[in-house]
Write a protein that holds these residues in place. Structure first.
Motif, PDB file in Angstrom:
ATOM      1  N   MET A 191     -15.285  14.425  -5.121  1.00  0.00           N
ATOM      2  CA  MET A 191     -14.249  13.439  -4.823  1.00  0.00           C
ATOM      3  C   MET A 191     -14.176  13.066  -3.347  1.00  0.00           C
ATOM      4  SD  MET A 191     -11.059  14.401  -7.342  1.00  0.00           S
ATOM      5  CE  MET A 191     -11.025  16.164  -7.061  1.00  0.00           C
ATOM      6  N   VAL A 192     -14.401  14.043  -2.470  1.00  0.00           N
ATOM      7  CA  VAL A 192     -14.238  13.799  -1.032  1.00  0.00           C
ATOM      8  C   VAL A 192     -15.573  13.474  -0.364  1.00  0.00           C
ATOM      9  CG1 VAL A 192     -13.440  14.767   1.155  1.00  0.00           C
ATOM     10  CG2 VAL A 192     -12.178  15.238  -0.946  1.00  0.00           C
ATOM     11  N   ASN A 193     -16.524  14.417  -0.392  1.00  0.00           N
ATOM     12  CA  ASN A 193     -17.796  14.199   0.303  1.00  0.00           C
ATOM     13  C   ASN A 193     -18.585  13.035  -0.298  1.00  0.00           C
ATOM     14  OD1 ASN A 193     -16.978  16.523   1.552  1.00  0.00           O
ATOM     15  ND2 ASN A 193     -18.875  17.652   1.217  1.00  0.00           N
ATOM     16  N   GLN A 194     -18.750  13.081  -1.625  1.00  0.00           N
ATOM     17  CA  GLN A 194     -19.588  12.070  -2.283  1.00  0.00           C
ATOM     18  C   GLN A 194     -18.897  10.717  -2.396  1.00  0.00           C
ATOM     19  OE1 GLN A 194     -20.892  13.039  -6.270  1.00  0.00           O
ATOM     20  NE2 GLN A 194     -21.493  10.931  -6.686  1.00  0.00           N
ATOM     21  N   LYS A 195     -17.757  10.686  -3.110  1.00  0.00           N
ATOM     22  CA  LYS A 195     -17.120   9.401  -3.399  1.00  0.00           C
ATOM     23  C   LYS A 195     -16.259   8.891  -2.245  1.00  0.00           C
ATOM     24  CE  LYS A 195     -17.201  10.165  -8.390  1.00  0.00           C
ATOM     25  NZ  LYS A 195     -16.402  10.302  -9.635  1.00  0.00           N
ATOM     26  N   GLY A 196     -15.557   9.780  -1.554  1.00  0.00           N
ATOM     27  CA  GLY A 196     -14.678   9.350  -0.479  1.00  0.00           C
ATOM     28  C   GLY A 196     -15.411   8.984   0.793  1.00  0.00           C
ATOM     29  N   TYR A 197     -16.520   9.698   1.044  1.00  0.00           N
ATOM     30  CA  TYR A 197     -17.290   9.450   2.278  1.00  0.00           C
ATOM     31  C   TYR A 197     -18.534   8.606   2.002  1.00  0.00           C
ATOM     32  CZ  TYR A 197     -20.301  10.440   6.302  1.00  0.00           C
ATOM     33  OH  TYR A 197     -21.148  10.322   7.374  1.00  0.00           O
ATOM     34  N   CYS A 198     -19.533   9.170   1.345  1.00  0.00           N
ATOM     35  CA  CYS A 198     -20.796   8.448   1.150  1.00  0.00           C
ATOM     36  C   CYS A 198     -20.673   7.293   0.168  1.00  0.00           C
ATOM     37  CB  CYS A 198     -21.881   9.421   0.704  1.00  0.00           C
ATOM     38  SG  CYS A 198     -22.520  10.412   2.082  1.00  0.00           S
ATOM     39  N   GLY A 199     -19.653   7.294  -0.655  1.00  0.00           N
ATOM     40  CA  GLY A 199     -19.475   6.200  -1.596  1.00  0.00           C
ATOM     41  C   GLY A 199     -18.612   5.074  -1.074  1.00  0.00           C
ATOM     42  N   LYS A 200     -17.905   5.309   0.054  1.00  0.00           N
ATOM     43  CA  LYS A 200     -16.958   4.308   0.548  1.00  0.00           C
ATOM     44  C   LYS A 200     -17.193   3.922   2.009  1.00  0.00           C
ATOM     45  CE  LYS A 200     -14.138   3.741  -3.032  1.00  0.00           C
ATOM     46  NZ  LYS A 200     -12.825   4.383  -3.109  1.00  0.00           N
ATOM     47  N   GLU A 201     -17.467   4.914   2.859  1.00  0.00           N
ATOM     48  CA  GLU A 201     -17.610   4.634   4.289  1.00  0.00           C
ATOM     49  C   GLU A 201     -18.860   3.794   4.525  1.00  0.00           C
ATOM     50  OE1 GLU A 201     -18.443   5.010   8.475  1.00  0.00           O
ATOM     51  OE2 GLU A 201     -19.722   5.782   6.863  1.00  0.00           O
ATOM     52  N   LYS A 217     -24.863  11.635  -4.097  1.00  0.00           N
ATOM     53  CA  LYS A 217     -24.787  13.022  -4.560  1.00  0.00           C
ATOM     54  C   LYS A 217     -25.280  14.022  -3.519  1.00  0.00           C
ATOM     55  CE  LYS A 217     -24.986  12.219  -9.550  1.00  0.00           C
ATOM     56  NZ  LYS A 217     -25.699  12.526 -10.822  1.00  0.00           N
ATOM     57  N   LYS A 218     -26.203  13.595  -2.661  1.00  0.00           N
ATOM     58  CA  LYS A 218     -26.721  14.507  -1.642  1.00  0.00           C
ATOM     59  C   LYS A 218     -25.660  14.866  -0.602  1.00  0.00           C
ATOM     60  CE  LYS A 218     -31.552  13.028  -2.090  1.00  0.00           C
ATOM     61  NZ  LYS A 218     -32.713  12.424  -1.405  1.00  0.00           N
ATOM     62  N   CYS A 219     -24.583  14.105  -0.572  1.00  0.00           N
ATOM     63  CA  CYS A 219     -23.505  14.379   0.385  1.00  0.00           C
ATOM     64  C   CYS A 219     -22.595  15.519  -0.068  1.00  0.00           C
ATOM     65  CB  CYS A 219     -22.656  13.124   0.597  1.00  0.00           C
ATOM     66  SG  CYS A 219     -23.525  11.797   1.449  1.00  0.00           S
ATOM     67  N   ARG A 220     -22.782  15.993  -1.304  1.00  0.00           N
ATOM     68  CA  ARG A 220     -21.908  17.059  -1.807  1.00  0.00           C
ATOM     69  C   ARG A 220     -22.093  18.381  -1.074  1.00  0.00           C
ATOM     70  NH1 ARG A 220     -22.038  16.649  -8.438  1.00  0.00           N
ATOM     71  NH2 ARG A 220     -21.493  14.432  -8.615  1.00  0.00           N
ATOM     72  N   ALA A 221     -23.272  18.595  -0.523  1.00  0.00           N
ATOM     73  CA  ALA A 221     -23.544  19.874   0.142  1.00  0.00           C
ATOM     74  C   ALA A 221     -22.577  20.100   1.297  1.00  0.00           C
ATOM     75  CB  ALA A 221     -24.979  19.902   0.641  1.00  0.00           C
ATOM     76  N   MET A 222     -21.979  21.285   1.333  1.00  0.00           N
ATOM     77  CA  MET A 222     -21.021  21.621   2.392  1.00  0.00           C
ATOM     78  C   MET A 222     -21.746  22.252   3.585  1.00  0.00           C
ATOM     79  SD  MET A 222     -18.050  20.721   1.051  1.00  0.00           S
ATOM     80  CE  MET A 222     -16.659  21.655   1.685  1.00  0.00           C
ATOM     81  N   ARG A 223     -21.151  22.156   4.734  1.00  0.00           N
ATOM     82  CA  ARG A 223     -21.736  22.708   5.961  1.00  0.00           C
ATOM     83  C   ARG A 223     -21.915  24.225   5.852  1.00  0.00           C
ATOM     84  NH1 ARG A 223     -18.830  19.694  11.058  1.00  0.00           N
ATOM     85  NH2 ARG A 223     -20.311  21.020  12.203  1.00  0.00           N
ATOM     86  N   THR A 224     -22.971  24.717   6.463  1.00  0.00           N
ATOM     87  CA  THR A 224     -23.259  26.161   6.460  1.00  0.00           C
ATOM     88  C   THR A 224     -23.389  26.706   7.883  1.00  0.00           C
ATOM     89  OG1 THR A 224     -25.641  25.719   6.276  1.00  0.00           O
ATOM     90  CG2 THR A 224     -24.424  26.078   4.223  1.00  0.00           C
ATOM     91  N   ASP A 225     -22.829  25.951   8.851  1.00  0.00           N
ATOM     92  CA  ASP A 225     -22.959  26.347  10.260  1.00  0.00           C
ATOM     93  C   ASP A 225     -21.725  27.077  10.786  1.00  0.00           C
ATOM     94  OD1 ASP A 225     -21.255  24.204  10.128  1.00  0.00           O
ATOM     95  OD2 ASP A 225     -22.212  23.022  11.704  1.00  0.00           O
ATOM     96  N   GLY A 226     -20.889  27.560   9.873  1.00  0.00           N
ATOM     97  CA  GLY A 226     -19.698  28.298  10.287  1.00  0.00           C
ATOM     98  C   GLY A 226     -18.436  27.465  10.331  1.00  0.00           C
ATOM     99  N   VAL A 227     -18.564  26.155  10.173  1.00  0.00           N
ATOM    100  CA  VAL A 227     -17.391  25.277  10.161  1.00  0.00           C
ATOM    101  C   VAL A 227     -16.653  25.395   8.828  1.00  0.00           C
ATOM    102  CG1 VAL A 227     -16.662  22.853  10.151  1.00  0.00           C
ATOM    103  CG2 VAL A 227     -18.270  23.669  11.878  1.00  0.00           C
TER     104      VAL A 227
END
Length: 355
Positions: A191-201, A217-227
């Motif tokens: 809802m947020v990463n895929q549709k709210g960001y990569c689907g709208k911005e 769909k590739k935007c669904r991956a969450m950060r793994t750098d400690g954030v």
């Protein structure tokens, strides 16, 4: 040959029956979001002297859906709880193991981003929220310090909320959230990463199309750098972390915010606050349905399965104990539909998942 097959079927049924009868307590597992509501229903059923209080465990939506599909017999759970709907490949695993299911929707829930009331409130668009936590962003953003080729995607460089927009808090982005087994995480990422960001911005949408990912769909991956920090399936631990670290934020179901409203505040996302009224009125954009999946082969064998299902219908109204605990009730028409399903027990099929 026919007689042999009949006898084999009878023998198999006897094995299933005797194995399941070895356990006289209903067993459930799955979503941490559904967990508090399922436990309320379990406790209500436990007041009936004819049944033991069902055992309800967490583990995440993936654990619930896989667990109920693992097989038939006493060592497998009877009902799987989920805050994300079963996928076709998950149902195929069920069918492979000979398990038949009925899908029951029980209500709705909002996914919130919350923090301590001692910290900075967050008023943010869904696009900016996705931009903060998705693993990679297009390299063509001004200020990224990288190339301006929109077909190139780079590791998310944003360190502070204010790096994304000057109106956001000038503090480091640090968000606690659920692991990959969680339906809350899957729903949030969609809802947020895929549709709210990569689907709208505008930039991310164009860049996603350029890399052959029109749906983002590739935007669904969450950060793994400690954030983004995986905090396990126990949302109460995230609540504890937020009270200890007032500059951090957490992702979890609305009920946990509702039950901790004395110390926590929810972020306003795309101009809408996460309130019971906004979620129930379909005005809050980060919300999803809650389900449980019932194993047919255990009904009538493990005591209390039908009674457990019926218990939900006594408490899922607008003024019931479940809404008091933060679950958003379904409209009357949906409640009637799923109450009927508890009796008719329609077998879930791949075609149903496309509706």
């Amino acid at each position: 040959m026919k007689k042999t097959l009949i006898m084999a079927g009878i023998f198999s049924s006897l094995i299933i029956s005797s194995a399941a009868q070895a356990r006289d307590t209903l067993s459930l597992a799955g979503s941490s979001t559904v967990l508090p509501f399922a436990r309320i229903i379990a406790e209500q059923l436990g007041k009936n002297p004819n049944f033991k209080t069902p055992v309800v465990e967490s583990g995440g939506s993936s654990v619930g859906k896989k667990g109920v599909c693992d097989g038939v017999g006493t060592k497998f759970i009877d009902i799987g709880n989920a805050s994300s709907r079963m996928k076709a490949k998950e149902l195929a695993y069920c069918e492979k193991n000979g398990v038949k299911l009925t899908e029951i929707k029980v209500g709705y829930d909002g996914i919130v981003v919350a923090n301590s009331k001692k910290g900075a409130p967050l008023n943010i668009s869904k696009a900016h929220l996705g931009m903060a936590l998705t693993a990679k962003i297009p390299a063509c953003y001004e200020g990224s310090g990288r190339s301006y080729n929109c077909e190139e995607w780079i590791d998310n460089p944003f360190k502070k909320w204010s790096d994304i927009d000057a109106s956001l808090p000038d503090i480091e982005i640090r968000v606690y959230g659920p692991p990959t087994t969680s339906g809350t995480r899957a729903s949030y990422a969609e809802m947020v990463n895929q549709k709210g960001y990569c689907g709208k911005e505008k930039i991310a949408k164009a860049a996603s199309a350029a890399r052959g990912d029109k749906k983002g769909k590739k935007c669904r991956a969450m950060r793994t750098d400690g954030v983004f920090i995986e905090a396990g399936e126990q949302d109460n631990l995230i609540v504890q972390k937020l009270n200890e670290d007032t500059s951090s934020y957490g992702i979890f179901g609305f009920s946990y915010l509702d039950q901790n409203s004395d110390t926590l505040q929810g972020a306003v996302i795309s101009k809408t606050a996460p309130t019971f009224e906004n979620i129930a009125g379909n005005n809050y954009s980060v919300s999803r349905a809650l389900y449980y999946y019932v194993k047919h082969q255990h009904i009538g064998v493990v005591p209390g399965m039908k009674e457990y299902m019926a218990e939900w219908t006594k408490h899922w109204g607008n003024d019931g104990v479940l809404s008091d605990a933060g679950m958003i009730p379904m409209p009357k028409s949906e409640r009637a539909k799923y109450k009927s399903a508890m009796s008719s027990l329609p077998v879930l099929t791949a075609a149903d998942l496309k509706k």
